[in-house]
Design a protein around this motif. Structure first.
Motif, short mmCIF file in Angstrom:
data_model
loop_
_atom_site.label_atom_id
_atom_site.label_comp_id
_atom_site.label_asym_id
_atom_site.label_seq_id
_atom_site.Cartn_x
_atom_site.Cartn_y
_atom_site.Cartn_z
N PHE A 292 0.83 -1.21 0.00
CA PHE A 292 0.00 0.00 0.00
C PHE A 292 0.86 1.25 0.00
O PHE A 292 0.58 2.21 -0.72
N ALA A 293 1.90 1.24 0.82
CA ALA A 293 2.75 2.42 0.92
C ALA A 293 3.47 2.72 -0.38
O ALA A 293 3.72 3.88 -0.72
N ALA A 294 3.80 1.68 -1.14
CA ALA A 294 4.55 1.87 -2.38
C ALA A 294 3.67 2.32 -3.54
O ALA A 294 4.06 3.19 -4.33
N LEU A 295 2.47 1.72 -3.66
CA LEU A 295 1.66 1.96 -4.86
C LEU A 295 0.26 2.45 -4.56
O LEU A 295 -0.59 2.48 -5.47
N GLY A 296 -0.03 2.83 -3.34
CA GLY A 296 -1.40 3.16 -2.99
C GLY A 296 -1.92 4.47 -3.56
O GLY A 296 -3.12 4.62 -3.76
N ASP A 297 -1.05 5.42 -3.83
CA ASP A 297 -1.52 6.71 -4.33
C ASP A 297 -1.56 6.72 -5.85
O ASP A 297 -0.84 5.99 -6.51
N ALA A 298 -2.41 7.57 -6.38
CA ALA A 298 -2.56 7.67 -7.83
C ALA A 298 -1.44 8.51 -8.42
O ALA A 298 -1.03 9.51 -7.85
N ARG A 299 -0.97 8.06 -9.58
CA ARG A 299 0.05 8.80 -10.31
C ARG A 299 -0.31 8.79 -11.78
O ARG A 299 -1.00 7.90 -12.26
N THR A 300 0.19 9.77 -12.49
CA THR A 300 -0.07 9.81 -13.92
C THR A 300 0.76 8.74 -14.61
O THR A 300 1.73 8.21 -14.05
N ARG A 302 2.85 9.14 -16.80
CA ARG A 302 4.21 9.58 -17.08
C ARG A 302 5.14 9.39 -15.87
O ARG A 302 6.34 9.53 -15.99
N GLN A 303 4.56 9.16 -14.70
CA GLN A 303 5.36 8.95 -13.51
C GLN A 303 5.63 7.46 -13.34
O GLN A 303 4.71 6.69 -13.08
N GLY A 304 6.85 7.06 -13.53
CA GLY A 304 7.17 5.64 -13.46
C GLY A 304 6.97 5.07 -12.07
O GLY A 304 7.19 5.74 -11.06
N ARG A 305 6.50 3.82 -12.02
CA ARG A 305 6.28 3.15 -10.74
C ARG A 305 7.24 1.98 -10.55
O ARG A 305 7.12 1.22 -9.61
N GLY A 306 8.19 1.84 -11.49
CA GLY A 306 9.14 0.73 -11.38
C GLY A 306 10.00 0.84 -10.14
O GLY A 306 10.25 -0.16 -9.45
N LEU A 307 10.43 2.06 -9.80
CA LEU A 307 11.26 2.24 -8.61
C LEU A 307 10.48 1.92 -7.35
O LEU A 307 11.01 1.33 -6.41
N ALA A 308 9.19 2.30 -7.32
CA ALA A 308 8.36 2.01 -6.15
C ALA A 308 8.15 0.51 -5.99
O ALA A 308 8.18 -0.02 -4.87
N ILE A 309 7.94 -0.19 -7.10
CA ILE A 309 7.76 -1.65 -7.04
C ILE A 309 9.04 -2.32 -6.56
O ILE A 309 9.01 -3.23 -5.71
N ALA A 310 10.18 -1.86 -7.08
CA ALA A 310 11.46 -2.43 -6.64
C ALA A 310 11.70 -2.19 -5.16
O ALA A 310 12.18 -3.07 -4.43
N ALA A 311 11.35 -0.99 -4.69
CA ALA A 311 11.51 -0.68 -3.27
C ALA A 311 10.60 -1.55 -2.41
O ALA A 311 11.00 -2.01 -1.33
N ALA A 312 9.37 -1.80 -2.88
CA ALA A 312 8.44 -2.66 -2.13
C ALA A 312 8.97 -4.09 -2.04
O ALA A 312 8.92 -4.72 -0.97
N ILE A 313 9.48 -4.62 -3.16
CA ILE A 313 10.03 -5.97 -3.14
C ILE A 313 11.24 -6.05 -2.20
O ILE A 313 11.38 -7.00 -1.41
N GLY A 314 12.10 -5.04 -2.26
CA GLY A 314 13.24 -5.02 -1.35
C GLY A 314 12.81 -4.94 0.11
O GLY A 314 13.43 -5.57 0.98
N GLY A 315 11.75 -4.18 0.37
CA GLY A 315 11.25 -4.08 1.75
C GLY A 315 10.71 -5.40 2.26
O GLY A 315 10.94 -5.77 3.42
N VAL A 316 9.99 -6.14 1.41
CA VAL A 316 9.46 -7.45 1.82
C VAL A 316 10.59 -8.44 2.06
O VAL A 316 10.57 -9.21 3.04
N VAL A 317 11.58 -8.45 1.17
CA VAL A 317 12.72 -9.35 1.37
C VAL A 317 13.44 -9.03 2.68
O VAL A 317 13.78 -9.93 3.46
#
Length: 386
Positions: A292-300, A302-317
């Motif tokens: 939720f913290a990584a991807l919960g807010d809306a973005r256009t 044009r705003q990449g979400r790859g970094l947020a997804i990578a950060a979320a995966i790293g946080g879970v690991v």
């Protein structure tokens, strides 16, 4: 439940079930292939093979379910944002917490499922698995003895049979030299394994028992038409059933007797196992909160979400590695038990802080620098470049 929340919940539940079933099937299949030796090498039936492998499913599901939930939440939020549905929901006045509500229902259900499995089903399955392993080991005829070979199944005990005929063993020879005062030799034409009150017996037909005494010139011979030999007396020594901490019920861990030999030898493992079970549901909430913290807010778009997804995966690991380390440390120290609970709780608090103040934190970050426009474009009239 409003229509939009049902729509979000449907996507999330479908993604969760697909991930859970897919990952469980793949991992279960790899484990099942490792146990094929039960059929080929140890002569067990297909029913025993399936029972042995299926008993490992509760433990697999308890481990895979939080990961499947995390993947499902990431997929659903990314899909809603990619289709601009999160932007529309925000523009229509839906708050962040209302959008998260259907995910909360799913997370609560998965947390309850994992909690019940960790506390009740997983130890029960491990307990049954221990009984099955003990029974397989006790069946030394299937495990150790081969046709036409003289096999020493224990010190001073030699067993052999000529061939199999269905369930029957033909040409039985059994020698027992464990008693220094006498040697017993069982010879029979036919033998068959029988189960009576969970005890295994070798039923011999048309044979004789030879008793050899040291120093005596002759042996005594007793012929019989039917004779039963208790196989537990000939099973390999050291196969007593000692239940490990993970194979004991949660109630037993809470009320363990200090005189228990396994507990007396490894008290820390019992403490670690107990707290690991009771805190399992918290890690489900923590993983969901990271998503939720990584991807919960809306973005256009044009705003990449790859970094947020990578950060979320790293946080879970990092969360799971820290959790395993804390559980291992709890077996050696009482103080480390606090970390077993503190790690998921602190993760939850940190994720909620990011969710509440995520937009403010992003505004504090420096905006990305865009490349400057060419001079002729900056000075072009509003109508376009001539």
């Amino acid at each position: 439940m409003p229509l939009v929340e049902r729509y979000i919940l449907k996507i999330a539940v479908t993604a969760f079930l697909v991930c859970l079933l897919g990952l469980t099937a793949v991992i279960w299949l790899t484990q099942a292939l490792r146990e094929v030796d039960l059929l080929t090498g140890q002569g067990q039936t297909l029913v025993v093979f399936l029972t042995f492998t299926l008993l490992s499913l509760p433990a697999l599901v308890a481990i895979i379910a939080p990961v499947a939930l995390f993947i499902a939440i990431l997929y659903t939020l990314n899909k809603l944002n990619g289709d601009s549905e999160l932007v529309v929901m925000n523009a229509a006045g839906m708050s962040f917490w209302r959008i998260m509500r259907p995910f909360g229902w799913l997370t609560g259900g998965v947390a309850a499922m994992v909690g019940v499995m960790a506390v009740v089903l997983v130890p029960a399955s491990f307990n049954e698995l221990r009984f099955l392993i003990t029974q397989i080991r006790a069946d030394f005829v299937a495990n150790l003895v081969r046709e036409g070979q003289f096999t020493e199944i224990d010190r001073g005990v030699t067993f052999s049979f000529r061939e199999r005929s269905g369930e029957a063993l033909m040409g039985i020879f059994l020698q027992d030299r464990r008693d220094e005062r006498r040697t017993l030799v069982y010879i029979a034409e036919i033998g068959q394994i029988a189960q009576v009150d969970e005890e295994s017996y070798l039923v011999l037909e048309r044979g004789s028992v030879h008793t050899l005494t040291p120093g005596a010139r002759d042996s005594s011979i007793v012929a019989f038409k039917r004779y039963a030999v208790d196989l537990s007396a000939f099973a390999p020594q050291g196969d007593l059933t000692f239940f490990k901490p993970r194979e004991r019920s949660t109630g037993e861990l809470l009320t363990i007797d200090d005189s228990d030999p396994v507990y007396a030898a490894f008290p820390g493992r019992f403490r670690s196992e107990l707290h690991d079970r009771l805190s399992a549901w918290l890690y489900v909430l923590a993983m969901a909160a990271i998503a939720f913290a990584a991807l919960g807010d809306a973005r256009t778009t044009r705003q990449g979400r790859g970094l947020a997804i990578a950060a979320a995966i790293g946080g879970v690991v990092a969360l799971r590695v820290a959790g395993f380390a804390a559980t291992s440390a709890a077996a050696r120290s009482d103080i480390a038990v606090v970390m077993v609970w503190a790690i998921p709780v602190l993760t939850l608090i940190g994720a909620f802080v990011i969710m509440n103040h995520g937009a403010r934190l992003r505004r504090m970050l420096p905006a990305p620098k865009l490349p400057a426009l060419p001079a002729r474009l900056r000075s072009a009239p509003p109508g376009g470049v001539g």
